[in-house]
Enzyme design. Structure first.
Site, PDB file in Angstrom:
ATOM      1  N   ARG A  69       0.847  -1.183   0.000  1.00  0.00           N
ATOM      2  CA  ARG A  69       0.000   0.000   0.000  1.00  0.00           C
ATOM      3  C   ARG A  69       0.890   1.243   0.000  1.00  0.00           C
ATOM      4  O   ARG A  69       1.990   1.222   0.539  1.00  0.00           O
ATOM      5  CB  ARG A  69      -0.884   0.025   1.252  1.00  0.00           C
ATOM      6  CG  ARG A  69      -2.032  -0.956   1.210  1.00  0.00           C
ATOM      7  CD  ARG A  69      -2.959  -0.785   2.414  1.00  0.00           C
ATOM      8  NE  ARG A  69      -2.328  -1.175   3.651  1.00  0.00           N
ATOM      9  CZ  ARG A  69      -1.831  -0.341   4.552  1.00  0.00           C
ATOM     10  NH1 ARG A  69      -1.904   0.972   4.376  1.00  0.00           N
ATOM     11  NH2 ARG A  69      -1.271  -0.767   5.652  1.00  0.00           N
ATOM     12  N   TYR A 197      -1.110  -3.728  -7.033  1.00  0.00           N
ATOM     13  CA  TYR A 197      -0.942  -4.407  -5.747  1.00  0.00           C
ATOM     14  C   TYR A 197      -2.277  -4.450  -4.978  1.00  0.00           C
ATOM     15  O   TYR A 197      -2.972  -3.422  -4.863  1.00  0.00           O
ATOM     16  CB  TYR A 197       0.145  -3.708  -4.892  1.00  0.00           C
ATOM     17  CG  TYR A 197       0.109  -4.228  -3.486  1.00  0.00           C
ATOM     18  CD1 TYR A 197       0.635  -5.486  -3.196  1.00  0.00           C
ATOM     19  CD2 TYR A 197      -0.549  -3.542  -2.479  1.00  0.00           C
ATOM     20  CE1 TYR A 197       0.529  -6.027  -1.930  1.00  0.00           C
ATOM     21  CE2 TYR A 197      -0.657  -4.067  -1.202  1.00  0.00           C
ATOM     22  CZ  TYR A 197      -0.119  -5.303  -0.934  1.00  0.00           C
ATOM     23  OH  TYR A 197      -0.245  -5.845   0.313  1.00  0.00           O
ATOM     24  N   LYS A 206      -9.493  -2.139   1.871  1.00  0.00           N
ATOM     25  CA  LYS A 206      -9.155  -0.966   2.686  1.00  0.00           C
ATOM     26  C   LYS A 206      -9.925   0.272   2.207  1.00  0.00           C
ATOM     27  O   LYS A 206     -10.373   1.083   3.012  1.00  0.00           O
ATOM     28  CB  LYS A 206      -7.656  -0.699   2.613  1.00  0.00           C
ATOM     29  CG  LYS A 206      -6.790  -1.871   3.054  1.00  0.00           C
ATOM     30  CD  LYS A 206      -7.026  -2.246   4.483  1.00  0.00           C
ATOM     31  CE  LYS A 206      -6.006  -3.265   4.953  1.00  0.00           C
ATOM     32  NZ  LYS A 206      -6.257  -3.687   6.334  1.00  0.00           N
ATOM     33  N   HIS A 226     -10.672  -1.704  11.876  1.00  0.00           N
ATOM     34  CA  HIS A 226      -9.587  -2.572  11.414  1.00  0.00           C
ATOM     35  C   HIS A 226      -9.376  -3.655  12.484  1.00  0.00           C
ATOM     36  O   HIS A 226      -8.396  -3.626  13.229  1.00  0.00           O
ATOM     37  CB  HIS A 226      -8.335  -1.703  11.236  1.00  0.00           C
ATOM     38  CG  HIS A 226      -7.207  -2.359  10.519  1.00  0.00           C
ATOM     39  ND1 HIS A 226      -5.919  -1.871  10.564  1.00  0.00           N
ATOM     40  CD2 HIS A 226      -7.145  -3.458   9.733  1.00  0.00           C
ATOM     41  CE1 HIS A 226      -5.131  -2.626   9.833  1.00  0.00           C
ATOM     42  NE2 HIS A 226      -5.836  -3.599   9.330  1.00  0.00           N
ATOM     43  N   SER A 248      -0.220  -3.187  11.773  1.00  0.00           N
ATOM     44  CA  SER A 248       0.306  -4.287  10.965  1.00  0.00           C
ATOM     45  C   SER A 248       1.570  -4.850  11.624  1.00  0.00           C
ATOM     46  O   SER A 248       2.216  -4.184  12.438  1.00  0.00           O
ATOM     47  CB  SER A 248       0.582  -3.820   9.543  1.00  0.00           C
ATOM     48  OG  SER A 248       1.366  -2.666   9.573  1.00  0.00           O
ATOM     49  N   CYS A 250       1.679  -7.267  13.794  1.00  0.00           N
ATOM     50  CA  CYS A 250       1.493  -7.645  15.193  1.00  0.00           C
ATOM     51  C   CYS A 250       0.754  -8.981  15.315  1.00  0.00           C
ATOM     52  O   CYS A 250       0.300  -9.346  16.389  1.00  0.00           O
ATOM     53  CB  CYS A 250       0.741  -6.560  15.943  1.00  0.00           C
ATOM     54  SG  CYS A 250       1.709  -5.072  16.221  1.00  0.00           S
ATOM     55  N   ASP A 277      -9.362  -9.192   9.584  1.00  0.00           N
ATOM     56  CA  ASP A 277      -8.862  -7.858   9.244  1.00  0.00           C
ATOM     57  C   ASP A 277      -9.859  -6.720   9.491  1.00  0.00           C
ATOM     58  O   ASP A 277      -9.459  -5.664   9.940  1.00  0.00           O
ATOM     59  CB  ASP A 277      -8.415  -7.849   7.774  1.00  0.00           C
ATOM     60  CG  ASP A 277      -7.535  -6.655   7.430  1.00  0.00           C
ATOM     61  OD1 ASP A 277      -6.707  -6.271   8.269  1.00  0.00           O
ATOM     62  OD2 ASP A 277      -7.665  -6.109   6.315  1.00  0.00           O
ATOM     63  N   ARG A 376       1.855 -12.252  -0.410  1.00  0.00           N
ATOM     64  CA  ARG A 376       0.515 -12.499   0.125  1.00  0.00           C
ATOM     65  C   ARG A 376      -0.118 -13.778  -0.384  1.00  0.00           C
ATOM     66  O   ARG A 376       0.247 -14.285  -1.444  1.00  0.00           O
ATOM     67  CB  ARG A 376      -0.406 -11.339  -0.309  1.00  0.00           C
ATOM     68  CG  ARG A 376       0.001  -9.976   0.201  1.00  0.00           C
ATOM     69  CD  ARG A 376      -0.454  -9.776   1.610  1.00  0.00           C
ATOM     70  NE  ARG A 376      -0.001  -8.531   2.185  1.00  0.00           N
ATOM     71  CZ  ARG A 376      -0.648  -7.887   3.153  1.00  0.00           C
ATOM     72  NH1 ARG A 376      -1.790  -8.348   3.618  1.00  0.00           N
ATOM     73  NH2 ARG A 376      -0.153  -6.795   3.672  1.00  0.00           N
TER      74      ARG A 376
HETATM   75  C1  OXD Z   1      -2.858  -4.174   6.155  1.00  0.00           C
HETATM   76  C2  OXD Z   1      -3.424  -5.364   5.498  1.00  0.00           C
HETATM   77  O1  OXD Z   1      -1.921  -3.572   5.618  1.00  0.00           O
HETATM   78  O2  OXD Z   1      -4.345  -5.955   6.075  1.00  0.00           O
HETATM   79  O3  OXD Z   1      -3.337  -3.811   7.238  1.00  0.00           O
HETATM   80  O4  OXD Z   1      -2.984  -5.720   4.407  1.00  0.00           O
HETATM   81 MN    MN Z   2      -5.135  -4.881   7.713  1.00  0.00          MN
END
Ligand code: OXD
Ligand code: MN
Length: 595
Positions: A69, A197, A206, A226, A248, A250, A277, A376
């Site tokens: 991102r 991406y 998102k 989130h 992220s 974690c 998520d 991913r």
């Molecule tokens: C993030 C994802 O970046 O879930 O939070 O990909």
């Molecule tokens: Mn996320």
């Protein structure tokens, strides 16, 4: 596929600008998906993997300049700058439409525009919101088919209404300098250009389910967060649900798919994943807060996923999955990534498409990785062995606890409970993570990431906190709010808490608190457990003293944190609610009194 004049008019306008050769409507059928997979393989956009070992699995590589991102190129385009706030990038909507229109003009010449009607959450559910994404990427279509609910039934549910989120995506030249991810919350519109991406182009995730949805939630009286959602099933069959927000890196997906330690397993406890998520939260008729996961799949980080860290995620990816930017194992036409196992393939292609020599791999040098660190898997929730049976329940699940978390070496204890909803919202507003040695740059730098939403709030952060406070007044039977930190380290920088499945021991304390079954110590930051109340049965390296250490509240480091919070609040600006300042002042006073 539809006579909806809003849908047709908008597609006509977007097609006139982007000038595709053809327009193809995505109907959600397996035949159409299969034809698109075949087409993507014939052009090299995807590689079909070993169908015996990984049925219906594919590999895709993005451009090397397009792997994550791009927060610096993500904009919230409200007509007034102050409505986007200081934390977001802002562009004037007129200026942004004009600028991006130039980039879109003719961008789909010689290409196909795919029209993807999709639903976030179950079609027809009170939570559901509909979107249409126009894209010139088959990869996007195939990912959206996994991550959202796609099909003609969405158009039927939409009927004649103009109430849908209009998403436009064009790969254009994948030019970094002209990459834009722009949100127009006042127009229900998202424009994304020059990226391929996932986080930038799967517009349901998102862009819609967090940025636009958070804006809608404020307007309509609900919340888009989130957060993972998990259920803990007790031996008597009753299940309690927890939502948790972490920045992220974690371990959100790991926690969402947690395997209970032996101690709980043998008593009959089970953990079920509802989402990893995003959570949409609404007040139910019963006065509780109810949550759905608006997504239909997982877009998870591959490196580090293995049979120990997250077996459920690994099993989920063993069929119907699109892998992005991982190692291609040429020996058996499968995939590999750092941390999968100790057997990197000898005959392999790295994420950039080059021959990869694993003997040159050096853990400390990311450029030698075979898989990109942000590589991913896009996998169907339905394939997750621990998927909750409530996943498809249109009413969602009732939430007992909200958990915030961060990566803090010293400051935050293993767990603490806020003293009220308002105090809990304050705890969310001061969430933070420290940079680790694994990341480039200075170690121990604190990044404030309120509610793990810093990059995802579609409006001013201060207004977002005000919305949290308002929601508290609308939920008669509100969840209790907690904070956890799995990442406390000892003097040598080693993690003290084992983490992973053992985090369930902390969740059990949290749930016991929700039911009023266990007492706690009040400290300046909130309620901290009595060390004896964290169950450590069966843990080799953790004793009561370890737990006591994990639960200490170091007044000096908290006072230093208060100064950092003041700076952050000033940065958020003049819409920070007074109640948050009151909470901060009260925290400081309690810490000073405890010195
Ligand atoms: C993030 C994802 O970046 O879930 O939070 O990909
Ligand atoms: Mn996320």
């Amino acid at each position: 596929m539809t006579n909806n004049k809003y849908v047709l008019g908008w597609i006509e306008e977007m097609a006139a600008m982007t000038q595709p050769d053809k327009i193809v409507w995505i109907d959600g059928s397996e035949e159409q998906a299969e034809a698109l997979r075949a087409e993507a393989c014939s052009t090299g956009e995807m590689i079909k993997l070993n169908q015996e070992l990984l049925p219906n699995c594919y590999l895709h590589r993005t451009a090397v300049n397009d792997v994550a991102r791009v927060e610096g190129r993500t904009f919230i385009c409200t007509s007034k700058k102050e409505d986007a706030g200081n934390i977001n990038n802002w562009m004037d909507p007129k200026e942004c439409y004009a600028k991006l229109s130039k980039l879109y003009t003719g961008a789909m010449k010689g290409r196909t525009m795919y029209v993807i009607p999709y639903s976030m959450s179950i079609v027809g559910s009170p939570f559901a919101k509909y979107g249409i994404e126009l894209t010139d990427s088959i990869y996007v279509v195939l990912n959206m088919l996994i991550m959202t609910r796609v099909g003609t039934n969405v158009l039927e549910a939409l009927g004649e209404s103009g109430d849908f989120i209009k998403g436009l995506h064009a790969k254009a030249d994948i030019d970094e300098e002209n990459r834009y991810i722009c949100h127009f919350p006042e127009d229900n519109t998202i424009w994304s250009v020059n990226s391929g991406y996932g986080g930038n182009v799967l517009l349901g995730k998102k862009c819609f389910a967090l940025r636009i949805a958070s804006y809608l939630g404020r307007k309509e009286g609900w919340m888009a967060e989130h957060m993972l959602i998990l259920g803990v099933e007790y031996p008597n069959g009753e299940t309690k649900y927890i939502c948790a927000a972490f920045p992220s890196a974690c371990g959100k997906t790991n926690l969402a798919m947690l395997i209970p330690p032996e101690l709980y397993k043998k008593q009959g406890y089970k953990v079920w994943c509802v989402g990893d998520d995003i959570a949409w939260l609404r007040v139910g008729e019963d006065g509780r807060l109810w949550a759905v996961n608006p997504e239909n799949g997982f877009f998870g980080v591959a490196p580090g996923t293995n049979l120990n860290s997250n077996p459920n995620a690994l099993y989920t990816t063993m069929k119907d999955t699109i892998f992005t930017n991982v190692v291609h194992n040429k020996e058996n036409n499968t995939v590999w990534w750092e941390g999968l196992d100790k057997n990197p393939p000898a005959d392999a292609i790295d994420w950039k498409g080059n021959v990869w020599d694993y003997t040159k791999y050096n853990k400390a040098d990311k450029s030698t990785c075979g898989a990109h660190p942000n590589s991913r898997f896009t996998a169907l929730a339905a394939n997750c062995p621990c998927l909750s049976k409530e996943f498809n329940n249109p009413k969602g699940v009732p939430v007992s606890a909200i958990v915030f978390g961060g990566r803090r070496a010293k400051t935050a204890p293993l767990v603490y409970q806020s003293t009220s909803w308002q105090n809990g919202a304050f705890v969310g507003s001061i969430m933070a993570s420290e940079t680790t040695a694994a990341a480039a740059g200075a170690v121990g730098v604190v990044r404030r990431d309120p509610m793990a939403m810093r990059p995802f709030v579609g409006y001013d952060m201060g207004d977002y906190w005000a919305h949290w406070l308002k929601m508290g007044t609308m939920i008669p039977n509100a969840p209790k709010i907690f904070h956890v930190n799995w990442f406390r380290t000892d003097a040598d920088g080693n993690f003290i808490w084992p983490g992973f499945g053992d985090n369930m021991r902390v969740l059990m304390w949290i749930l016991a608190r929700c039911e009023g079954k266990v007492s706690a110590n009040i400290t300046p930051i909130g309620y901290v457990p009595n060390a004896e109340d964290i169950n450590i049965e069966g843990l080799d390296d953790v004793n009561l003293d370890t737990i006591k250490e994990l639960l200490t509240v170091d007044v000096e480091s908290w006072l230093a944190d208060v100064e950092n919070i003041k700076e952050f609040y000033a940065q958020v600006g003049d819409r920070v609610p007074q109640a948050m300042y009151d909470e901060l002042a009260a925290l400081e006073a309690r810490l000073n009194a405890a010195k």
